[in-house]
Write a protein that holds these residues in place. Sequence first.
Motif, PDB file in Angstrom:
ATOM      1  N   THR A  11       7.701  -4.988 -12.725  1.00 36.33           N
ATOM      2  CA  THR A  11       7.089  -3.663 -12.559  1.00 36.33           C
ATOM      3  C   THR A  11       6.647  -3.491 -11.102  1.00 36.33           C
ATOM      4  N   PRO A  12       6.443  -2.254 -10.644  1.00 38.51           N
ATOM      5  CA  PRO A  12       6.032  -2.063  -9.240  1.00 38.51           C
ATOM      6  C   PRO A  12       4.766  -2.837  -8.882  1.00 38.51           C
ATOM      7  N   ILE A  13       3.775  -2.800  -9.760  1.00 40.08           N
ATOM      8  CA  ILE A  13       2.507  -3.473  -9.446  1.00 40.08           C
ATOM      9  C   ILE A  13       2.693  -4.989  -9.459  1.00 40.08           C
ATOM     10  N   GLY A  14       3.475  -5.478 -10.407  1.00 38.88           N
ATOM     11  CA  GLY A  14       3.764  -6.916 -10.484  1.00 38.88           C
ATOM     12  C   GLY A  14       4.434  -7.384  -9.208  1.00 38.88           C
ATOM     13  N   PHE A  27      11.501  -6.729  -0.256  1.00 43.36           N
ATOM     14  CA  PHE A  27      12.649  -5.815  -0.340  1.00 43.36           C
ATOM     15  C   PHE A  27      12.506  -4.906  -1.567  1.00 43.36           C
ATOM     16  N   ILE A  28      12.118  -5.489  -2.698  1.00 38.87           N
ATOM     17  CA  ILE A  28      11.992  -4.686  -3.931  1.00 38.87           C
ATOM     18  C   ILE A  28      10.832  -3.685  -3.809  1.00 38.87           C
ATOM     19  N   VAL A  29       9.756  -4.118  -3.151  1.00 40.41           N
ATOM     20  CA  VAL A  29       8.610  -3.207  -2.950  1.00 40.41           C
ATOM     21  C   VAL A  29       9.060  -2.001  -2.121  1.00 40.41           C
ATOM     22  N   ILE A  30       9.841  -2.265  -1.072  1.00 39.05           N
ATOM     23  CA  ILE A  30      10.343  -1.161  -0.229  1.00 39.05           C
ATOM     24  C   ILE A  30      11.289  -0.268  -1.051  1.00 39.05           C
ATOM     25  N   ALA A  31      12.130  -0.908  -1.861  1.00 38.20           N
ATOM     26  CA  ALA A  31      13.072  -0.135  -2.701  1.00 38.20           C
ATOM     27  C   ALA A  31      12.309   0.760  -3.682  1.00 38.20           C
ATOM     28  N   TYR A  32      11.253   0.204  -4.270  1.00 37.54           N
ATOM     29  CA  TYR A  32      10.431   0.999  -5.197  1.00 37.54           C
ATOM     30  C   TYR A  32       9.833   2.207  -4.466  1.00 37.54           C
ATOM     31  N   SER A  33       9.371   1.967  -3.236  1.00 36.53           N
ATOM     32  CA  SER A  33       8.776   3.063  -2.450  1.00 36.53           C
ATOM     33  C   SER A  33       9.797   4.187  -2.291  1.00 36.53           C
ATOM     34  N   ALA A  34      11.032   3.795  -1.945  1.00 35.48           N
ATOM     35  CA  ALA A  34      12.094   4.790  -1.740  1.00 35.48           C
ATOM     36  C   ALA A  34      12.373   5.556  -3.032  1.00 35.48           C
ATOM     37  N   VAL A  35      12.389   4.829  -4.152  1.00 30.78           N
ATOM     38  CA  VAL A  35      12.666   5.463  -5.455  1.00 30.78           C
ATOM     39  C   VAL A  35      11.564   6.479  -5.784  1.00 30.78           C
ATOM     40  N   PHE A  36      10.309   6.088  -5.593  1.00 34.16           N
ATOM     41  CA  PHE A  36       9.194   7.000  -5.929  1.00 34.16           C
ATOM     42  C   PHE A  36       9.192   8.230  -5.021  1.00 34.16           C
ATOM     43  N   LEU A  37       9.509   7.983  -3.746  1.00 34.83           N
ATOM     44  CA  LEU A  37       9.516   9.102  -2.807  1.00 34.83           C
ATOM     45  C   LEU A  37      10.629  10.084  -3.180  1.00 34.83           C
ATOM     46  N   MET A  70       0.835  -1.207   0.000  1.00 37.01           N
ATOM     47  CA  MET A  70       0.000   0.000   0.000  1.00 37.01           C
ATOM     48  C   MET A  70       0.868   1.255   0.000  1.00 37.01           C
ATOM     49  N   LEU A  71       1.946   1.206   0.796  1.00 37.51           N
ATOM     50  CA  LEU A  71       2.853   2.368   0.868  1.00 37.51           C
ATOM     51  C   LEU A  71       3.506   2.627  -0.491  1.00 37.51           C
ATOM     52  N   MET A  72       3.921   1.539  -1.142  1.00 37.08           N
ATOM     53  CA  MET A  72       4.573   1.690  -2.447  1.00 37.08           C
ATOM     54  C   MET A  72       3.607   2.325  -3.459  1.00 37.08           C
ATOM     55  N   ILE A  73       2.370   1.863  -3.443  1.00 37.55           N
ATOM     56  CA  ILE A  73       1.394   2.421  -4.395  1.00 37.55           C
ATOM     57  C   ILE A  73       1.111   3.903  -4.057  1.00 37.55           C
ATOM     58  N   ALA A  74       1.044   4.201  -2.766  1.00 36.11           N
ATOM     59  CA  ALA A  74       0.829   5.606  -2.362  1.00 36.11           C
ATOM     60  C   ALA A  74       1.973   6.482  -2.863  1.00 36.11           C
ATOM     61  N   CYS A  75       3.212   5.991  -2.721  1.00 36.56           N
ATOM     62  CA  CYS A  75       4.386   6.747  -3.203  1.00 36.56           C
ATOM     63  C   CYS A  75       4.313   6.928  -4.712  1.00 36.56           C
ATOM     64  N   PHE A  76       3.896   5.881  -5.401  1.00 38.75           N
ATOM     65  CA  PHE A  76       3.786   5.913  -6.867  1.00 38.75           C
ATOM     66  C   PHE A  76       2.750   6.964  -7.277  1.00 38.75           C
ATOM     67  N   GLN A  77       1.614   6.933  -6.582  1.00 39.84           N
ATOM     68  CA  GLN A  77       0.538   7.886  -6.904  1.00 39.84           C
ATOM     69  C   GLN A  77       1.004   9.319  -6.676  1.00 39.84           C
ATOM     70  N   GLN A  78       1.717   9.522  -5.568  1.00 41.18           N
ATOM     71  CA  GLN A  78       2.190  10.880  -5.279  1.00 41.18           C
ATOM     72  C   GLN A  78       3.184  11.339  -6.370  1.00 41.18           C
ATOM     73  N   ALA A  79       4.068  10.425  -6.772  1.00 40.30           N
ATOM     74  CA  ALA A  79       5.051  10.766  -7.814  1.00 40.30           C
ATOM     75  C   ALA A  79       4.339  11.150  -9.108  1.00 40.30           C
ATOM     76  N   LEU A  80       3.273  10.434  -9.437  1.00 37.15           N
ATOM     77  CA  LEU A  80       2.533  10.742 -10.670  1.00 37.15           C
ATOM     78  C   LEU A  80       1.862  12.114 -10.582  1.00 37.15           C
ATOM     79  N   TYR A  81       1.309  12.413  -9.411  1.00 39.52           N
ATOM     80  CA  TYR A  81       0.681  13.742  -9.254  1.00 39.52           C
ATOM     81  C   TYR A  81       1.737  14.851  -9.305  1.00 39.52           C
ATOM     82  N   GLU A  82       2.932  14.550  -8.809  1.00 37.26           N
ATOM     83  CA  GLU A  82       3.990  15.566  -8.831  1.00 37.26           C
ATOM     84  C   GLU A  82       4.435  15.867 -10.256  1.00 37.26           C
TER      85      GLU A  82
END
Lengths: 377, 420
Positions: free
Chosen positions: B372-375, B395-405, B317-329
């Motif tokens: 992909t992040p969703i995958g 681990f990759i999901v957390i890494a993706y979160s960090a990248v999007f943030l 959920m956190l990763m998707i939230a970060c992704f969504q925020q990045a898209l809005y930015e």
Amino acid sequence: MAMLYAKRILLKPSFVILLLMVPLLVFALSLMAKEESGITRIELCAYDSSDEIAIEAVDMLLENSGLGDLHYSSVEEAFELLENGSVDSVWVLKDSLESRIMDFCYNRTGFDGLVDIYEKEDTIPLKIAREKLFAVLYKWISYDLSYVQLESVLSQNGIEMVLEDQFDTVYRSYKSDESLFVHNYLNAASAKEDDYLLTPMRGMLALLILLAGLCGTLYHKQDKENGVFDGTVFSKRIIIGIMSQLIPMIMVGIVCVLALFLSGNGTSLFREILLLAIYILEAGAFCLVLGEVFDDLNKITVITPFIILISFVLCPIFFRTNYLKAVQWVLPTTYYLRSVHNNHFLNNGILYTVVLIMIFGFIYFGKHYLKASNHKI
Amino acid sequence: MNKTKVYFTIQLKRFFRELPAILCITLCLLLCIGALAAASIHSRQKSDDYIRVKIAIVGNTSDSYLGIGISALSNLDTSKYEVELLDLSLDEAKDSLQKGDISMYLVLPENFIDGISTGSNPKVQMVTDGANGIGGLAADEIAWTISYVLNESQTAIYTLQNIAYSNGIQDAYGPVADNFFLVQMKKILSRESVYDIHEMGIDDGVTLAGYYFCSIFLLFIMLWGITCSGIFCSKKEELKTILYSKGIKSINQTICELGAYFLLMFGIVMFLILLGVLFISILQIELPSFAINESMDIWMSDGEFVINILVKFLPAMLMIACFQQALYEITDGILAGVLTQFMCFISLGYICGCFYPSSYFPIAVQKIANITPIGMAKIYCESVLSYNINFASLFIVIAYSAVFLTFSILIRNYKIKNGK
């Protein structure tokens, strides 16, 4: 005014990039869909790989794979693939198939099947695929059944059974591979959408157009909250409200039609434009009513994902469902998707638009009448 | 630090100000959907009608052989649970197909049975309205199967007839033919005995129900980003620059907004899950198992289900939230923002198997989807449901979160410094 509105939207680089991305993404997906795939992946193998019936059955199944993505491998490889989740089912043709088929035809006790089927779980595509497996095996079953029957008939009449070669020659002389069915369409003018991976594309693009309309509503509400239209007269405000939905929908609609043709899902240009025009009216009317019912930016943003999710489930994007039909008819995407191959829904869609516009008019003018009455008091 | 705290509190208030409205509308919608679904299920159970596909047969079905065939398919065959055969006139069938009441109709030509018995095999028209997708493919597959079985049966009958006739058995052939037809029918109807089916218990697998639960959950979270578009796409961009000048750096701004948004998302998911559990326990609905070899009862009874979803799904959920925020930015304005969210999540959701199972796609697409992040989120969530957490995907999901943030912070920084 419309040009100014369009220019305002097109000045946003991310919106232009998004418009360009739609046909590109759809084209990429259509290229990917050309790769080998199937609804269900089945690994074929045989305990006795030298069994003649097994060899021929495997060849026939591989030639007519249909719904399934069928591959042949050894038993060990097949089980490895099943265990790591790469395949949905493993069909292992048993050994001594000839004698097993005879056991089936003679109803002998101890008959324990012709194929061992191992699967993660039993699904509808696997059930349909099994019908084909039976059809292929039926070739030998039917041959043996007639042989057994003939043997019985001849012996009952005191006649000696004919030689197997003679029986085989007669049998082969009647063989036919001609299909009994001809697949026709109610509306022959519309193209057939064969690839199941690309078929949902039209529905997804239709939802993108609907979302563009909903976003137009959001954009309009945001402008309204920021006081952009404070100095505008009442008659112009309603036109601006309608335009704010129609212009983004028309822009997205044009790229969607382009994307449909790029993916090979388009019918004829005239029909696509007609369908799109009617859909934009349907979706526009739907957004207008929503905009009036939920007269607040945040309420519309909350309801938007639900509308999209419900449309995904109930509109015939992936599967046609008979559940909650009443809700299906409230969603504009249902009319659009059904009308692609069926003109009946084109008329229904127009009726739907008229009804929604009447509802919108009733709410809009009713609200303003009440507002004016309160103001007088 | 104090300013950041104040900003976070303001963001929380800003996001949670909308919570009552969000909850009310969510609740109303869920109640409507739930009531309609319950009514639909109830009416189906009442009429004992689980039939999925309705096929009309147009033409003369009074012939005894055809009658036996149709009756056997409708009453004896295993397909009776999936198919309902209706006897309609051509106009009725056309009308029903146009209205979408039936999936297809079959037009039997005149003297169909005579043609079949003489081997001329007159063609049966299979009419659909064209928009079939998988349904159309399945219809073609079934048509192939029926044709093939019929051709083989005919070959056997003609062979029997030919040899019987050539041996002088003509008068007695009638009962033999009837008997042989029944033998063939019996074998076709008992076709399930040809297979020996073993449903495998694969330890780390999720059932189809579990698969779709993950898909719908992720899809809901992805689309839910649109809900907060009004807050994310605020017109007051200049406020960000003012906040920056007051000492609230872009990193603090971004994290505070993400934190508030994520808490709101968590609150909504918690509400929906608890509501779902309550609904299930009141109505005593029997849920299918999500993990192979695991009963849903075990999950539901000790509350493990709620814990699994609420706690273990948090990284996804956190990763998707970060992704969504990045898209809005990255996008400017509500129009592009929402449409980009939709495009990204629908295309990713599609190839990652949130609509069709991912096994429907070519291997190359599946491999791309899995990185992909969703995958990755889907692999992780499925592993949670099957009691076998995939730590690599976590681990990759957390890494993706960090990248999007990080990406969001950089974009915000760029926007502030360049006055965009």
